[in-house]
Design a protein around this motif. Structure first.
Motif, PDB file in Angstrom:
ATOM      1  N   LEU A 113     -82.484  60.658  -8.359  1.00 13.17           N
ATOM      2  CA  LEU A 113     -82.251  59.787  -7.202  1.00 13.17           C
ATOM      3  C   LEU A 113     -83.227  58.607  -7.240  1.00 13.17           C
ATOM      4  CD1 LEU A 113     -81.284  59.306  -4.152  1.00 13.17           C
ATOM      5  CD2 LEU A 113     -83.235  60.697  -3.516  1.00 13.17           C
ATOM      6  N   HIS A 114     -84.476  58.907  -7.540  1.00 15.17           N
ATOM      7  CA  HIS A 114     -85.506  57.864  -7.542  1.00 15.17           C
ATOM      8  C   HIS A 114     -85.207  56.796  -8.599  1.00 15.17           C
ATOM      9  CE1 HIS A 114     -89.864  56.518  -8.188  1.00 15.17           C
ATOM     10  NE2 HIS A 114     -89.493  56.071  -7.024  1.00 15.17           N
ATOM     11  N   PHE A 115     -84.736  57.234  -9.773  1.00 16.46           N
ATOM     12  CA  PHE A 115     -84.391  56.301 -10.857  1.00 16.46           C
ATOM     13  C   PHE A 115     -83.297  55.347 -10.373  1.00 16.46           C
ATOM     14  CE2 PHE A 115     -82.395  56.087 -15.398  1.00 16.46           C
ATOM     15  CZ  PHE A 115     -82.929  54.833 -15.589  1.00 16.46           C
ATOM     16  N   ALA A 116     -82.257  55.905  -9.725  1.00 15.23           N
ATOM     17  CA  ALA A 116     -81.155  55.065  -9.237  1.00 15.23           C
ATOM     18  C   ALA A 116     -81.649  54.097  -8.173  1.00 15.23           C
ATOM     19  CB  ALA A 116     -80.049  55.950  -8.673  1.00 15.23           C
ATOM     20  N   GLN A 117     -82.535  54.584  -7.278  1.00 20.14           N
ATOM     21  CA  GLN A 117     -83.057  53.711  -6.210  1.00 20.14           C
ATOM     22  C   GLN A 117     -83.878  52.571  -6.796  1.00 20.14           C
ATOM     23  OE1 GLN A 117     -85.105  56.905  -4.207  1.00 20.14           O
ATOM     24  NE2 GLN A 117     -83.807  56.732  -2.408  1.00 20.14           N
ATOM     25  N   VAL A 118     -84.756  52.916  -7.738  1.00 21.62           N
ATOM     26  CA  VAL A 118     -85.642  51.892  -8.298  1.00 21.62           C
ATOM     27  C   VAL A 118     -84.840  50.852  -9.061  1.00 21.62           C
ATOM     28  CG1 VAL A 118     -87.555  51.491  -9.872  1.00 21.62           C
ATOM     29  CG2 VAL A 118     -87.627  53.439  -8.359  1.00 21.62           C
ATOM     30  N   ARG A 119     -83.821  51.312  -9.820  1.00 25.23           N
ATOM     31  CA  ARG A 119     -82.976  50.348 -10.555  1.00 25.23           C
ATOM     32  C   ARG A 119     -82.338  49.356  -9.588  1.00 25.23           C
ATOM     33  NH1 ARG A 119     -80.390  54.694 -13.479  1.00 25.23           N
ATOM     34  NH2 ARG A 119     -78.523  54.393 -12.233  1.00 25.23           N
ATOM     35  N   THR A 120     -81.751  49.891  -8.518  1.00 24.03           N
ATOM     36  CA  THR A 120     -81.021  49.041  -7.571  1.00 24.03           C
ATOM     37  C   THR A 120     -81.973  48.092  -6.857  1.00 24.03           C
ATOM     38  OG1 THR A 120     -79.541  50.903  -7.246  1.00 24.03           O
ATOM     39  CG2 THR A 120     -79.398  49.133  -5.641  1.00 24.03           C
ATOM     40  N   GLU A 121     -83.061  48.638  -6.304  1.00 22.77           N
ATOM     41  CA  GLU A 121     -84.000  47.808  -5.537  1.00 22.77           C
ATOM     42  C   GLU A 121     -84.654  46.770  -6.432  1.00 22.77           C
ATOM     43  OE1 GLU A 121     -84.213  47.554  -2.441  1.00 22.77           O
ATOM     44  OE2 GLU A 121     -83.263  49.382  -1.729  1.00 22.77           O
ATOM     45  N   ARG A 122     -84.903  47.135  -7.684  1.00 23.06           N
ATOM     46  CA  ARG A 122     -85.551  46.206  -8.609  1.00 23.06           C
ATOM     47  C   ARG A 122     -84.658  44.987  -8.846  1.00 23.06           C
ATOM     48  NH1 ARG A 122     -88.771  44.855 -13.240  1.00 23.06           N
ATOM     49  NH2 ARG A 122     -88.447  42.663 -12.875  1.00 23.06           N
ATOM     50  N   MET A 123     -83.359  45.226  -8.995  1.00 25.97           N
ATOM     51  CA  MET A 123     -82.447  44.094  -9.245  1.00 25.97           C
ATOM     52  C   MET A 123     -82.311  43.217  -8.003  1.00 25.97           C
ATOM     53  SD  MET A 123     -79.619  45.463 -11.932  1.00 25.97           S
ATOM     54  CE  MET A 123     -79.314  47.153 -11.565  1.00 25.97           C
ATOM     55  N   SER A 156     -77.149  41.731 -16.841  1.00 23.77           N
ATOM     56  CA  SER A 156     -75.805  42.236 -17.187  1.00 23.77           C
ATOM     57  C   SER A 156     -75.209  43.066 -16.039  1.00 23.77           C
ATOM     58  CB  SER A 156     -75.819  43.023 -18.504  1.00 23.77           C
ATOM     59  OG  SER A 156     -76.899  43.916 -18.542  1.00 23.77           O
ATOM     60  N   LEU A 157     -75.204  42.419 -14.869  1.00 21.46           N
ATOM     61  CA  LEU A 157     -74.657  43.041 -13.658  1.00 21.46           C
ATOM     62  C   LEU A 157     -73.197  42.649 -13.538  1.00 21.46           C
ATOM     63  CD1 LEU A 157     -77.047  42.464 -10.636  1.00 21.46           C
ATOM     64  CD2 LEU A 157     -75.790  44.528 -11.155  1.00 21.46           C
ATOM     65  N   SER A 158     -72.359  43.584 -13.123  1.00 18.54           N
ATOM     66  CA  SER A 158     -70.986  43.167 -12.823  1.00 18.54           C
ATOM     67  C   SER A 158     -70.494  43.952 -11.619  1.00 18.54           C
ATOM     68  CB  SER A 158     -70.085  43.374 -14.038  1.00 18.54           C
ATOM     69  OG  SER A 158     -69.332  44.536 -13.852  1.00 18.54           O
ATOM     70  N   PRO A 159     -69.700  43.297 -10.753  1.00 14.07           N
ATOM     71  CA  PRO A 159     -69.270  43.973  -9.515  1.00 14.07           C
ATOM     72  C   PRO A 159     -68.400  45.205  -9.785  1.00 14.07           C
ATOM     73  CG  PRO A 159     -68.175  41.849  -9.774  1.00 14.07           C
ATOM     74  CD  PRO A 159     -69.212  41.917 -10.827  1.00 14.07           C
ATOM     75  N   GLU A 160     -67.716  45.223 -10.954  1.00 15.74           N
ATOM     76  CA  GLU A 160     -66.815  46.359 -11.220  1.00 15.74           C
ATOM     77  C   GLU A 160     -67.582  47.613 -11.609  1.00 15.74           C
ATOM     78  OE1 GLU A 160     -64.640  42.634 -11.883  1.00 15.74           O
ATOM     79  OE2 GLU A 160     -66.469  43.416 -12.793  1.00 15.74           O
ATOM     80  N   GLU A 161     -68.787  47.427 -12.173  1.00 17.63           N
ATOM     81  CA  GLU A 161     -69.473  48.578 -12.769  1.00 17.63           C
ATOM     82  C   GLU A 161     -70.421  49.254 -11.792  1.00 17.63           C
ATOM     83  OE1 GLU A 161     -71.354  47.695 -16.536  1.00 17.63           O
ATOM     84  OE2 GLU A 161     -69.521  46.682 -17.188  1.00 17.63           O
ATOM     85  N   ASP A 162     -70.371  50.589 -11.806  1.00 15.02           N
ATOM     86  CA  ASP A 162     -71.285  51.366 -10.976  1.00 15.02           C
ATOM     87  C   ASP A 162     -71.925  52.405 -11.885  1.00 15.02           C
ATOM     88  OD1 ASP A 162     -72.627  52.733  -9.095  1.00 15.02           O
ATOM     89  OD2 ASP A 162     -70.880  53.521  -8.028  1.00 15.02           O
ATOM     90  N   ASP A 163     -73.225  52.251 -12.151  1.00 17.85           N
ATOM     91  CA  ASP A 163     -73.842  53.165 -13.133  1.00 17.85           C
ATOM     92  C   ASP A 163     -74.619  54.312 -12.474  1.00 17.85           C
ATOM     93  OD1 ASP A 163     -75.918  51.789 -12.056  1.00 17.85           O
ATOM     94  OD2 ASP A 163     -76.951  51.388 -13.960  1.00 17.85           O
ATOM     95  N   SER A 204     -76.576  49.635  -3.124  1.00 16.10           N
ATOM     96  CA  SER A 204     -75.893  49.436  -4.402  1.00 16.10           C
ATOM     97  C   SER A 204     -74.645  48.568  -4.202  1.00 16.10           C
ATOM     98  CB  SER A 204     -75.546  50.803  -4.980  1.00 16.10           C
ATOM     99  OG  SER A 204     -74.450  50.721  -5.819  1.00 16.10           O
ATOM    100  N   LEU A 205     -73.909  48.803  -3.100  1.00 16.41           N
ATOM    101  CA  LEU A 205     -72.710  47.984  -2.827  1.00 16.41           C
ATOM    102  C   LEU A 205     -73.104  46.549  -2.511  1.00 16.41           C
ATOM    103  CD1 LEU A 205     -70.723  50.631  -0.770  1.00 16.41           C
ATOM    104  CD2 LEU A 205     -69.931  49.567  -2.887  1.00 16.41           C
ATOM    105  N   THR A 206     -74.225  46.374  -1.783  1.00 16.42           N
ATOM    106  CA  THR A 206     -74.692  45.014  -1.479  1.00 16.42           C
ATOM    107  C   THR A 206     -74.984  44.271  -2.778  1.00 16.42           C
ATOM    108  OG1 THR A 206     -75.737  45.897   0.515  1.00 16.42           O
ATOM    109  CG2 THR A 206     -76.421  43.707  -0.177  1.00 16.42           C
ATOM    110  N   LEU A 207     -75.672  44.953  -3.696  1.00 17.83           N
ATOM    111  CA  LEU A 207     -76.008  44.336  -4.988  1.00 17.83           C
ATOM    112  C   LEU A 207     -74.737  43.955  -5.741  1.00 17.83           C
ATOM    113  CD1 LEU A 207     -78.153  43.676  -7.184  1.00 17.83           C
ATOM    114  CD2 LEU A 207     -77.897  46.010  -8.005  1.00 17.83           C
ATOM    115  N   ARG A 208     -73.761  44.848  -5.742  1.00 13.95           N
ATOM    116  CA  ARG A 208     -72.532  44.558  -6.491  1.00 13.95           C
ATOM    117  C   ARG A 208     -71.756  43.409  -5.854  1.00 13.95           C
ATOM    118  NH1 ARG A 208     -69.743  50.213  -6.979  1.00 13.95           N
ATOM    119  NH2 ARG A 208     -68.124  49.067  -8.087  1.00 13.95           N
ATOM    120  N   LEU A 209     -71.777  43.346  -4.519  1.00  7.40           N
ATOM    121  CA  LEU A 209     -71.094  42.227  -3.845  1.00  7.40           C
ATOM    122  C   LEU A 209     -71.764  40.899  -4.197  1.00  7.40           C
ATOM    123  CD1 LEU A 209     -70.356  43.930  -0.444  1.00  7.40           C
ATOM    124  CD2 LEU A 209     -68.665  42.670  -1.767  1.00  7.40           C
ATOM    125  N   ILE A 210     -73.109  40.902  -4.210  1.00  3.38           N
ATOM    126  CA  ILE A 210     -73.813  39.655  -4.560  1.00  3.38           C
ATOM    127  C   ILE A 210     -73.464  39.269  -6.000  1.00  3.38           C
ATOM    128  CG2 ILE A 210     -76.085  38.595  -4.920  1.00  3.38           C
ATOM    129  CD1 ILE A 210     -77.149  40.508  -2.712  1.00  3.38           C
TER     130      ILE A 210
END
Length: 948
Positions: free
Chosen positions: A588-598, A620-627, A672-678
């Protein structure tokens, strides 16, 4: 090569060039030059040069080794496999190249190819390890197979047959090979066969670990539910060592299983394969009593037998039958235990497990009884009785911890609590006498007194006593000055500073904890949860980087561990390494840090829409991809890293953990959705297309707007779930999991602002595709959106107003929520600007087309709406910047010395620390205000460029 080893990469490149002038085809020199280029940041040149050599399929050892090093530094392990595949074709009988190929496959997890490579090796050189490498690779295929059925019907049976062949031919040599056989049978659930292997001739090879055979037998007996054997074996092992706790547990489990099954021993023959079996409570009671009698003759005191008696009482009580067996009164037994082991730090943790055997009416009496046997002496009449040596100090500490655990301190009035705090601090300072010769890295004997005093003060703070929190910090800083390595002091300081909204002192405290390896995942949340939320952007970047560096290196490191395990035949460790890697990848922490970092990077770097596009590209961010592996997310946080002596009903419960994970996941989904929308914004801008390919362009972009609209729906759903969750109004214990930022995000209005900004994107897109002619309705809708956005942003700003720190009745009070609101304001205004950048890119071409036509037509209203909106954004941002300047002036002018520390109970020593602590908090707020103000000024510059 020497230059490379010494880090002198430029010289290495020069030397390689000299050599290449004389010998143009010297492969190795080319590769060494490539390594130099790679290390000086010229990755592309290095890659081209390396591929020139690789294309020639070299077979000399130097070139191969050098290329392997280079590919590893490039993080391209898959290229190493190609290299050795070619080498093996050319030199088919080389044992060395074949084993390098095997290890290269291991690095990239190509298990099927590993199996083949292992067998190829065995054919060239028939050595056992190579054969078993191949067997292990079959097990790896079974572990990684998506289809459980395939694993059980194909891979494992094949592995079993391969080992059986060696067993029949009597070729089994090493312990590792027996371990492997056992592992296969266990995974096939052939427990009976596994048991036979361990108990048979092959089992004699299991010698490297203490009781390796016994432990494996025990595991199989449990799987087979053979309780007589479980009982007899654990009994036998306890006769050998009556201090081994795990065997007491198995012994009791099996006795009660046998009682429930009404088992009786078979007549005329052995009770079980492992000998005599106990199958009644009387036998169990007698057995434990015998262990205690035996212990009294032992040369060193053993805790096991005494705790076993308490454990047996607990189990009998649970079954509702204690009195008949006269094992004694738990209170008396615990008292005797304390007399025997009270001077050991483990005494408290041992007894903690059994306190629920005491009736609550007896708590105070029990504590008094313990205190009476501690040798304390007072220097003069009416003074506090203090311990004369470390043993007495440890005993007294144990009683104080038990008092806290039994809730005696919790029940006190405020006055009594303060008196206890004073007593504990006096005892703490007195106890420092015993630790004068301690090294800097050692803890003081009396540190727990200080910690317990702080826990009492935290209770008072939660009950509304403002001064208490400053006293907490002062006492902890004082404790840290005497015991600079005490992690508990540091962790508690981190939590309290963060609750007060001061992040600056935390960064230093955390780095002095010197967190290693897995701790970046288990306690990293203490840092990453607050750094950005409290406006310390630079520190937030750094703490995210720390964590990410660990998570990314884990991939590479685990491959190395697996290779070492193959080399040394430690096969049973390989599945553990794989599980460890998976545990970290789905953290969970890895996913949080990745998202917040971007999100943080976009916030700090992307100023205008062009640079937004570049930043998104570079990530290499894209709105379609959710990792994010939503289904497998694992909460690896250590929520009990802070010591707590709270009673069960006040401590962290399993429910708290579940709720916290649910809250963290909901918040992560929103982020994560906010990041993908941006990241979808730049994809909407129209590429200029030639006339005939208009349709494809339309379709390309229209699918992009569909993605955005679908993400927006998901965001709405996530926000709804978040709101539902918060309606439960969950209160975690003060030292339990920190709540997320979700509540603030909803209550201050950022959420509504950000969602309506993304809806605006959808409207602007519609305007773009329909043109200005027949779009009066859309234009009006957009105009209204602009108006309501400005209102919402103004509301959000109003929620940021107020003093961050105020002095009230001589006490300092901080308002961290205002700081968190300001941080959300900066983020929301940034999203507003990126969306405005998109509006601008749509409206500009319309404007220039209108100007070309030169007809005196009335300008479409959308232009005026947009201009007004941008002007109001500019005014609002300027106001916020002025507000920040005001805050900065106030914070600088705040004179902390004038705080009347009315509490005359504070010693000079404490006053000194209180001043330090308040200074740190003031300085941290100052720092936050500066960083937030700086970002806002950047945003203001951007707004000024937006006037069409």
């Amino acid at each position: 090569a020497d230059y490379l080893d010494n880090g002198n990469n430029k010289m290495a490149i020069q030397q390689a060039d000299k050599l290449l002038k004389k010998h143009r085809d010297l492969h190795c020199a080319k590769v060494l030059k490539a390594i130099g280029l790679q290390r000086t940041g010229k990755q592309d040149e290095a890659y081209t040069l390396a591929q020139e050599v690789a294309a020639l399929e070299p077979t000399d050892d130097n070139s191969l080794q050098a290329l392997t090093i280079l590919y590893r530094e490039m993080h391209r392990p898959e290229l190493v496999t190609k290299l050795y595949e070619a080498a093996v074709k050319k030199v088919p009988n080389s044992e060395e190249y074949h084993s390098h190929l095997f290890m290269a496959y291991a690095r990239v997890g190509e298990y099927k190819k590993m199996q083949q490579a292992g067998m190829a090796l065995y054919k060239i050189v028939p050595k056992n390890p190579y054969y078993f490498w191949s067997v292990m690779s079959l097990i790896m295929q079974s572990i990684s197979a998506q289809d459980e059925n395939l694993s059980k019907t194909m891979f494992l049976p094949l592995a079993e047959r391969m080992v059986e062949k060696m067993v029949k031919e009597e070729k089994i040599e090493a312990e590792a090979e027996v371990e492997l056989y056992y592992m296969i049978l266990e995974r096939l659930e052939k427990y009976k066969e596994a048991l036979d292997v361990v108990r048979g001739k092959l089992g004699e090879k299991l010698t490297s670990e203490l009781q390796s055979r016994e432990n494996k037998c025990m595991a199989m007996y449990k799987k087979l539910r053979r309780w007589p054997e479980c009982n007899a074996l654990s009994r036998r092992l306890l006769l050998k060592n009556s201090d081994d706790w795990q065997f007491y547990i198995t012994y009791f489990d099996s006795v009660f299983q046998l009682i429930d099954e009404s088992w009786t021993p078979p007549p005329e023959e052995e009770h079980s394969l492992e000998g005599e079996v106990h199958y009644t409570v009387e036998q169990a009671v007698a057995f434990v009593e015998d262990r205690i009698t035996e212990e009294s003759r032992s040369s060193r005191p053993l805790r096991g037998p005494y705790l076993a008696k308490l454990e047996l009482i607990r189990r009998l009580r649970y079954r509702g039958c204690n009195d008949e067996y006269k094992l004694g009164d738990p209170e008396e037994l615990m008292f005797q235990y304390f007399q025997k082991f009270g001077d050991k730090p483990c005494c408290f943790t041992d007894l903690k497990v059994f306190v629920d055997l005491l009736p609550s009416s007896q708590y105070t009496k029990f504590i008094t009884q313990l205190l009476e046997v501690i040798p304390l002496s007072a220097a003069a009449e009416g003074e506090m009785a203090l311990p004369a040596d470390i043993k007495a100090l440890q005993q007294h500490l144990c009683v104080v911890q038990l008092s806290r655990l039994l809730g005696i301190y919790h029940a006190m009035e405020k006055k009594q609590k303060l008196a206890v705090v004073r007593e504990l601090m006096l005892r703490y300072r007195h106890g420092l006498e015993f630790g004068k010769s301690c090294l800097k890295t050692e803890l003081q004997f009396s540190d727990y007194y200080c910690l317990l005093a702080v826990h009492l003060l935290l209770d008072l703070w939660l009950e509304g006593e403002e001064t208490a929190v400053w006293q907490c910090l002062s006492l902890l800083e004082e404790g840290l000055s005497h015991s600079p390595s005490n992690a508990q002091f540091k962790l508690l300081l981190i939590r309290i500073y963060c609750r007060l909204g001061a992040f600056e002192p935390v960064a230093e405290l955390y780095s002095s904890l010197d967190a290693k390896h897995i701790q970046h995942d288990t306690i990293g949340y203490l840092l990453t949860r607050y750094a950005e939320a409290l406006g310390h952007y630079a520190a937030a970047s750094q703490s995210c980087n720390f964590a990410l560096r660990f998570f990314h290196s884990n991939q590479k490191d685990t491959s190395e561990y697996i290779i070492q395990a193959y080399k040394y035949g430690a096969f049973e460790k390989i599945p553990e390494f794989i599980a460890f890697r998976n545990r970290l990848n789905s953290s969970l922490h890895f996913a949080q840090v990745r998202t917040e970092r971007m999100l943080l990077d976009l916030l700090l770097e992307a100023n205008i829409s062009t640079s937004l596009e570049e930043s998104i590209k570079s990530m290499s961010l894209s709105p379609e991809e959710d990792d994010i592996p939503w289904k497998d997310l694992r909460d690896n946080r250590d929520l009990t890293v802070l010591f707590s002596w709270d009673p069960k009903d006040r401590d962290i419960s399993e429910d708290h953990r579940k709720l916290s994970l649910e809250e963290e996941t909901l918040w992560l989904r929103i982020r994560s959705l906010t990041l993908r929308l941006i990241s979808g914004l730049p994809t909407l801008s129209h590429p200029i297309q030639p006339k005939n390919s208009e349709k494809t362009a339309e379709n390309g972009v229209s699918s992009k707007i569909d993605t955005i609209r679908s993400l927006l729906q998901q965001l709405e759903a996530a926000v709804d779930s978040g709101k539902k969750f918060l309606e439960q109004k969950i209160q975690y214990p003060v030292l339990g999991p920190p709540p997320t930022r979700m509540a603030g995000f909803f209550s201050n209005g950022s959420c509504q602002c950000q969602t309506s900004l993304f809806y605006l994107v959808s409207d602007i897109y519609e305007l773009d595709t329909n043109g200005l002619e027949d779009s009066a309705e859309i234009q009006e809708r957009i105009g209204n959106s602009f108006k309501s956005l400005v209102e919402r942003l103004t509301d959000l700003f109003n929620k940021c107003k107020g003093d961050l720190i105020e002095v009230r009745d001589g006490t300092l009070k901080t308002h961290p929520s205002l700081l968190e609101n300001l941080v959300f304001f900066v983020e929301t205004i940034s999203i507003a600007l990126w969306v405005s950048g998109y509006c601008d890119s749509v409206l500009r071409p319309f404007k220039s087309n209108l100007q070309k036509k030169k007809k005196k037509k009335k300008e479409p209203p959308v232009f005026t709406h947009f201009l007004d909106y941008v002007t109001e954004l500019q005014t609002l941002t300027s106001n916020v910047i002025d507000h920040m300047k005001g805050l900065e002036i106030l914070l600088t002018a705040l004179k902390l010395e004038e705080l009347s520390l009315k509490d005359t109970l504070l010693l000079q020593e404490e006053k000194k620390f209180t001043k330090t602590v308040q200074g740190k908090v003031q300085s941290s707020y100052h720092h936050s205000v500066q960083e937030i103000g700086e970002l806002l000024r950047k945003r203001l510059d951007t707004i000024k460029k937006l006037k069409i």
